[in-house]
Design a protein around this motif. Structure first.
Motif, PDB file in Angstrom:
ATOM      1  N   ASN A 205      -8.538  -7.887  -3.020  1.00  0.00           N
ATOM      2  CA  ASN A 205      -7.232  -7.375  -3.155  1.00  0.00           C
ATOM      3  C   ASN A 205      -6.212  -8.135  -3.919  1.00  0.00           C
ATOM      4  O   ASN A 205      -5.751  -7.532  -5.025  1.00  0.00           O
ATOM      5  CB  ASN A 205      -6.694  -6.878  -1.857  1.00  0.00           C
ATOM      6  N   ILE A 206      -6.380  -9.427  -3.933  1.00  0.00           N
ATOM      7  CA  ILE A 206      -5.475 -10.340  -4.601  1.00  0.00           C
ATOM      8  C   ILE A 206      -6.073 -10.102  -6.132  1.00  0.00           C
ATOM      9  O   ILE A 206      -5.187 -10.085  -7.263  1.00  0.00           O
ATOM     10  CB  ILE A 206      -5.425 -11.631  -4.163  1.00  0.00           C
ATOM     11  N   ALA A 207      -7.147 -10.229  -6.436  1.00  0.00           N
ATOM     12  CA  ALA A 207      -8.069  -9.941  -7.769  1.00  0.00           C
ATOM     13  C   ALA A 207      -7.383  -8.842  -8.269  1.00  0.00           C
ATOM     14  O   ALA A 207      -7.031  -8.941  -9.512  1.00  0.00           O
ATOM     15  CB  ALA A 207      -9.464 -10.253  -7.689  1.00  0.00           C
ATOM     16  N   VAL A 208      -7.581  -7.832  -7.544  1.00  0.00           N
ATOM     17  CA  VAL A 208      -6.808  -6.366  -8.280  1.00  0.00           C
ATOM     18  C   VAL A 208      -5.439  -6.528  -8.581  1.00  0.00           C
ATOM     19  O   VAL A 208      -5.026  -6.206  -9.919  1.00  0.00           O
ATOM     20  CB  VAL A 208      -7.193  -5.223  -7.264  1.00  0.00           C
ATOM     21  N   ASP A 209      -4.517  -6.955  -7.391  1.00  0.00           N
ATOM     22  CA  ASP A 209      -2.963  -7.145  -7.962  1.00  0.00           C
ATOM     23  C   ASP A 209      -3.091  -8.260  -9.022  1.00  0.00           C
ATOM     24  O   ASP A 209      -2.069  -7.764 -10.014  1.00  0.00           O
ATOM     25  CB  ASP A 209      -2.509  -7.805  -6.933  1.00  0.00           C
ATOM     26  N   HIS A 210      -3.740  -9.210  -9.339  1.00  0.00           N
ATOM     27  CA  HIS A 210      -3.680  -9.878 -10.274  1.00  0.00           C
ATOM     28  C   HIS A 210      -3.902  -9.601 -11.638  1.00  0.00           C
ATOM     29  O   HIS A 210      -3.465  -9.657 -12.748  1.00  0.00           O
ATOM     30  CB  HIS A 210      -4.188 -11.306  -9.846  1.00  0.00           C
TER      31      HIS A 210
ATOM     32  N   ALA B  91       0.842  -1.194   0.029  1.00  0.00           N
ATOM     33  CA  ALA B  91      -0.044   0.169  -0.117  1.00  0.00           C
ATOM     34  C   ALA B  91       0.797   1.235  -0.178  1.00  0.00           C
ATOM     35  O   ALA B  91       1.881   1.102   0.362  1.00  0.00           O
ATOM     36  CB  ALA B  91      -0.772  -0.228   1.300  1.00  0.00           C
ATOM     37  N   PHE B  92       0.416   2.444  -0.620  1.00  0.00           N
ATOM     38  CA  PHE B  92       1.227   3.448  -0.819  1.00  0.00           C
ATOM     39  C   PHE B  92       0.579   4.694  -0.158  1.00  0.00           C
ATOM     40  O   PHE B  92      -0.686   4.809  -0.223  1.00  0.00           O
ATOM     41  CB  PHE B  92       1.317   3.702  -2.089  1.00  0.00           C
ATOM     42  N   CYS B  93       1.090   5.521   0.934  1.00  0.00           N
ATOM     43  CA  CYS B  93       0.535   6.458   1.535  1.00  0.00           C
ATOM     44  C   CYS B  93       1.432   7.513   2.137  1.00  0.00           C
ATOM     45  O   CYS B  93       2.720   7.410   1.574  1.00  0.00           O
ATOM     46  CB  CYS B  93      -0.113   6.114   2.778  1.00  0.00           C
ATOM     47  N   SER B  94       0.964   8.661   2.319  1.00  0.00           N
ATOM     48  CA  SER B  94       1.619  10.011   2.684  1.00  0.00           C
ATOM     49  C   SER B  94       2.477   9.817   4.184  1.00  0.00           C
ATOM     50  O   SER B  94       2.061   8.921   4.744  1.00  0.00           O
ATOM     51  CB  SER B  94       1.044  11.286   2.524  1.00  0.00           C
ATOM     52  N   TYR B  95       3.361  10.900   4.478  1.00  0.00           N
ATOM     53  CA  TYR B  95       3.617  10.860   5.760  1.00  0.00           C
ATOM     54  C   TYR B  95       2.739  10.846   6.747  1.00  0.00           C
ATOM     55  O   TYR B  95       2.899  10.361   7.782  1.00  0.00           O
ATOM     56  CB  TYR B  95       4.560  12.228   5.741  1.00  0.00           C
ATOM     57  N   SER B  96       1.687  11.522   6.551  1.00  0.00           N
ATOM     58  CA  SER B  96       0.648  11.841   7.665  1.00  0.00           C
ATOM     59  C   SER B  96      -0.411  10.790   7.522  1.00  0.00           C
ATOM     60  O   SER B  96      -1.437  10.690   8.086  1.00  0.00           O
ATOM     61  CB  SER B  96      -0.130  13.187   7.539  1.00  0.00           C
ATOM     62  N   GLY B  97      -0.211   9.823   6.617  1.00  0.00           N
ATOM     63  CA  GLY B  97      -1.028   8.362   6.660  1.00  0.00           C
ATOM     64  C   GLY B  97      -2.073   8.343   5.386  1.00  0.00           C
ATOM     65  O   GLY B  97      -2.990   7.519   5.515  1.00  0.00           O
ATOM     66  N   GLU B  98      -2.168   9.551   4.660  1.00  0.00           N
ATOM     67  CA  GLU B  98      -3.451   9.626   3.737  1.00  0.00           C
ATOM     68  C   GLU B  98      -3.179   8.738   2.471  1.00  0.00           C
ATOM     69  O   GLU B  98      -1.859   8.704   2.266  1.00  0.00           O
ATOM     70  CB  GLU B  98      -3.668  10.973   3.090  1.00  0.00           C
ATOM     71  N   ALA B  99      -3.972   7.834   2.066  1.00  0.00           N
ATOM     72  CA  ALA B  99      -3.791   7.024   0.995  1.00  0.00           C
ATOM     73  C   ALA B  99      -3.530   7.788  -0.406  1.00  0.00           C
ATOM     74  O   ALA B  99      -4.305   8.683  -0.545  1.00  0.00           O
ATOM     75  CB  ALA B  99      -5.380   6.240   0.968  1.00  0.00           C
ATOM     76  N   LEU B 100      -2.461   7.235  -0.770  1.00  0.00           N
ATOM     77  CA  LEU B 100      -2.130   7.589  -2.206  1.00  0.00           C
ATOM     78  C   LEU B 100      -2.133   6.735  -3.280  1.00  0.00           C
ATOM     79  O   LEU B 100      -1.831   7.050  -4.238  1.00  0.00           O
ATOM     80  CB  LEU B 100      -0.624   8.132  -2.138  1.00  0.00           C
ATOM     81  N   ASP B 101      -3.005   5.555  -2.910  1.00  0.00           N
ATOM     82  CA  ASP B 101      -2.852   4.948  -3.992  1.00  0.00           C
ATOM     83  C   ASP B 101      -4.416   4.014  -3.898  1.00  0.00           C
ATOM     84  O   ASP B 101      -5.446   4.602  -3.282  1.00  0.00           O
ATOM     85  CB  ASP B 101      -2.187   3.548  -3.565  1.00  0.00           C
ATOM     86  N   LYS B 102      -4.608   2.890  -4.640  1.00  0.00           N
ATOM     87  CA  LYS B 102      -5.798   2.232  -4.928  1.00  0.00           C
ATOM     88  C   LYS B 102      -6.034   0.926  -3.927  1.00  0.00           C
ATOM     89  O   LYS B 102      -7.137   0.583  -3.655  1.00  0.00           O
ATOM     90  CB  LYS B 102      -6.207   1.704  -6.246  1.00  0.00           C
ATOM     91  N   LYS B 103      -4.943   0.510  -3.404  1.00  0.00           N
ATOM     92  CA  LYS B 103      -4.956  -0.602  -2.304  1.00  0.00           C
ATOM     93  C   LYS B 103      -5.471  -0.264  -1.134  1.00  0.00           C
ATOM     94  O   LYS B 103      -6.275  -1.093  -0.477  1.00  0.00           O
ATOM     95  CB  LYS B 103      -3.569  -1.405  -2.520  1.00  0.00           C
ATOM     96  N   THR B 104      -4.854   0.984  -0.565  1.00  0.00           N
ATOM     97  CA  THR B 104      -5.253   1.229   0.682  1.00  0.00           C
ATOM     98  C   THR B 104      -6.918   1.194   1.184  1.00  0.00           C
ATOM     99  O   THR B 104      -7.488   0.584   1.792  1.00  0.00           O
ATOM    100  CB  THR B 104      -4.548   2.622   1.246  1.00  0.00           C
ATOM    101  N   PRO B 105      -7.347   2.139   0.310  1.00  0.00           N
ATOM    102  CA  PRO B 105      -9.182   2.170   0.490  1.00  0.00           C
ATOM    103  C   PRO B 105      -9.566   0.809   0.210  1.00  0.00           C
ATOM    104  O   PRO B 105     -10.744   0.630   0.830  1.00  0.00           O
ATOM    105  CB  PRO B 105      -9.591   3.401  -0.488  1.00  0.00           C
TER     106      PRO B 105
END
Ligand code: ADP
Ligand code: MG
Length: 696
Positions: free
Chosen positions: A280-285, A145-159
């Motif tokens: 989440n695995i289906a998305v990665d795949h 997952a990819f997020c900012s310093y203060s924890g906001e999601a910057l990606d599609k996986k976190t949400p």
């Protein structure tokens, strides 16, 4: 004959590998972290990292990367080698637990919608332990997952992970109310069917529009298109078959259950469907699948087009998101059961989805909105822009019977009583299908068909999980107070169906009558992406996402901005590419052909004894069109340069839709007509027929 079972998952650090390679206590701790989504202790992370490194090095790997899904919709990776300097000018191969679990990258160039100020350009990647690490191109890839310093999601996986938690929590509450004490988790299962086109690479390289924008911006209709529908499920050509075979094998190595492959309706169009897995695995795949399709097509001398509408006048490509809910004990919650009680539970989940889709039609529409998909939705193709649900006649009749306390035709013991009666069997096979519905119940799952082929499937599943989770939470709140569970349950199912059945439509979604009828039913018809965008930030939807901690308000606004920006940028690039092709290729070609005609005309005239009517006719037709093309080109140039003046983002997007898009269509119309008048040897772009029938 290859050993397929040996091949499958051979490049994945999966459960089998972990069990074989990790010390027992570490393996146990790792399993616990995976199943409960808990933090990995320092010593566990180090031991896992070490085993992973050893395993990867044995397979020739030298680098590792945190593999993540920024808001661009594709995947990102930054490779680091395992190499570490040691004394005496030597190196050792190192990979620590910290490097496995947590990464830091300067990610200032990824879209953040204003979430990351330039002074805080760092982004953090965190391992999603539920998605196994794998080896691709000699690199160990760690899904993160990819997020900012203060924890906001910057990606599609976190949400997505957050939304899976929402539906897990709420569905579990319902199961407990039904007396289920064995299930520990409810999992969202997803199986995305992927459509794509394959064209010959040489042809592809001659089309700057395909290279820059993924779709043809010009192209007269070929004499043969998809009219005969002879491509659908047709025999697969050897070159395509070789590509598909290698694709299957490479996917299997990566643990992707590629299962079905066939030709689609349009010439050169194909489909791949995997066996379903956890969302989440289906998305990665699916991301891996799209990436491999592109690289392997290239290797086989072809180009894979994932754009939603590569060719005008020919079917576009979509992605069908099959979605269901399952317990960790393997029970599909959208499968009618064998006892009245199981069926009551099934009906409750079913009406929850009906209510969710009805109340959040707009959000589902936004989740399928993009510049590319606008060519499909609402354009007499694929599902329309109106969200509706197909249940099939059988299931709808059952619900109707329940609603009106009436007899159900297939049932002796009537009327239908929830929690008392066993549901009659209804057909789950292909006889009861409606291919035009955007959201169809297909026996034990729903198939959301509005997605474009290029989409990450994360967005639509974030929406689905959250909206159904919300309705389940309402239901659970209500039922947990109940003194008469069966009675209240029956009333809830009836009431919900009755209040939301307007969303159900089993007829032809492509018909004009449906558009009118949907309007009288009060369903929303957000025809274009620009119409759909504002729904993302309306109060109802912000409340939904923030209540369940799927997005913060700030995250919603940042995503809204990214969506609009990407829409505008896509259209801007298309406009500039068109201008470039017309100026650099079409005009010189037309001038060249005209000069040949003029030369011939003059020569004939000079001889004084030949009929010049053909030359005159052609020259006059081409001259008129060429003059018109020039006007349309100027108009497009003007429109493309005016865009810069629009500062409010939605106004900016509307300008592209209302001014730039029509200017592009008008220019295209003229150029396509010119193509039919210009000698083929002059025309600078491979024709539609060359592209669509290029792979033999
Ligand atoms: P079709 O829609 O063409 O009839 P299938 O019924 O085989 O095809 O299913 C299509 C897709 O739906 C496949 O990717 C399959 O794995 C997926 N699917 C089947 N069952 C489920 C489920 N319970 N949850 C999610 N996806 C599912
Ligand atoms: Mg399907």
């Amino acid at each position: 004959m290859k050993d397929i079972s040996g091949l499958f998952g051979s490049m994945v650090f999966n459960d089998t590998v972990m069990r074989a390679r990790l010390p027992k206590d570490i393996y146990k701790a790792m399993k616990k972290a995976i199943s409960q989504g808990t933090h990995l202790e320092y010593d566990v992370a180090n031991a896992v990292a070490n085993a992973m490194k050893e395993w990867a090095i044995e397979k020739g790997v030298t680098h590792f990367t945190h593999w993540f899904q920024p808001m661009t919709g594709t995947t990102a990776e930054k490779h680091d080698s395992f190499i570490s300097p040691s004394s005496g000018g030597q190196i050792i191969m190192e990979f620590s637990g910290k490097e496995l679990v947590h990464g830091e990258s300067d990610a200032s160039s990824f879209p953040s919608g204003g979430l990351r100020a330039t002074f805080e350009a760092r982004g953090y990647t965190i391992w999603d332990t539920t998605s196994f690490a794998f080896i691709k191109d000699n690199t160990l890839c760690i899904p993160t997952a990819f997020c900012s310093y203060s924890g906001e999601a910057l990606d599609k996986k976190t949400p997505l992970l957050r939304s899976m938690e929402v539906i897990n929590k709420q569905a579990m509450r319902i199961l407990r109310l039904f007396g289920n004490t064995t299930a520990q988790r409810v999992i969202t299962t997803v199986g995305p069917e992927q459509e794509y086109f394959l064209v010959d690479k040489e042809m592809f390289l001659k089309r700057p529009d395909l290279i820059y924008t993924g779709r043809t911006l010009f192209g007269a209709r070929p004499p043969k298109g998809q009219e005969l529908e002879d491509h659908y499920f047709g025999c697969i050509k050897p070159r395509v078959a070789a590509f598909m075979k290698e694709l299957d094998e490479e996917l299997w190595k990566l643990g992707v259950h590629a299962k079905t492959k066939h030709n689609e309706v349009a010439p050169a169009q194909h489909e791949l469907a995997p066996f379903f897995t956890t969302a989440n695995i289906a998305v990665d795949h699916n991301q891996i699948t799209m990436e491999l399709m592109k690289t392997l097509a290239n290797k086989h001398g072809m180009a894979c087009l994932l754009h939603e509408k590569p060719f005008a006048g020919v079917n576009g490509s979509g992605k069908h998101n099959n979605w269901s809910l399952s317990t960790d004990t393997g029970v599909n919650l959208l499968e009618p059961g064998e006892t009245p009680y199981q069926n009551a539970q099934f009906l409750l989940f079913l009406v929850a989805v009906i209510k969710a889709v009805d109340e959040y039609q707009d959000l589902l529409r936004v989740s399928a909105a993009s510049a590319g998909n606008d060519h499909r939705l609402g354009a007499n193709e694929a599902p329309p822009a109106i969200v509706s649900m197909f249940l099939g006649d059988e299931l709808q009749e059952i619900l109707e019977a329940i609603e009106s306390n009436a007899n159900y035709k297939g049932k002796k013991r009537s009327p239908m009583e929830i929690g008392v009666t066993v549901l009659p069997d209804f057909p789950k096979d292909t006889t009861d299908r409606n291919r035009t519905s955007p959201f169809a119940f297909t026996g034990n799952k729903f198939e959301f068909r509005m997605l474009g082929s290029m989409f990450s499937v994360a967005g639509p599943n974030i929406v689905l999980n959250t909206i159904v989770g919300e309705i389940l939470s309402e239901f659970a709140d209500m039922l947990q107070e109940s003194k008469d569970f069966t009675g209240d349950l029956a009333r809830l199912v009836k009431k919900t169906y009755s209040e939301h059945k307007r969303i159900i439509f089993n007829g032809n979604n492509y018909s004009q009558e449906w558009v009118a009828q949907a309007q009288t039913r009060g369903l929303s018809n957000l025809r274009t992406t620009v119409d759909a965008f504002p729904a993302f930030v309306n109060r109802k939807n912000i409340t939904l996402f923030t209540k369940h901690h799927v997005f913060t308000e700030q995250e919603i606004y940042s995503r809204y901005e990214i969506l609009i920006e990407s829409y505008c940028k896509t259209l801007h690039i298309e406009a500039l590419t068109m201008i470039d092709i017309v100026k650099g290729k079409i005009i010189p070609a037309v001038v060249g052909y005209q000069s040949e005609l003029a030369c011939l005309f003059r020569t004939k005239k000079a001889c004084g004894q030949f009929d010049t009517s053909l030359e005159a006719h052609l020259m006059s037709g081409i001259s008129k069109l060429a003059a018109c093309m020039l006007r349309k080109l100027t108009a497009l140039e003007q429109a493309a340069s005016e865009c810069a003046d629009k500062h409010e983002i939605l106004a900016h997007a509307s300008f592209y839709r209302d001014t730039v898009c029509p200017a592009m269509s008008e220019l295209r119309l003229i150029v396509d007509e010119l193509e039919t008048l210009t000698a083929k040897k002059y025309w600078p772009l491979p024709a539609y027929a060359d592209l669509l029938f290029s792979v033999i």
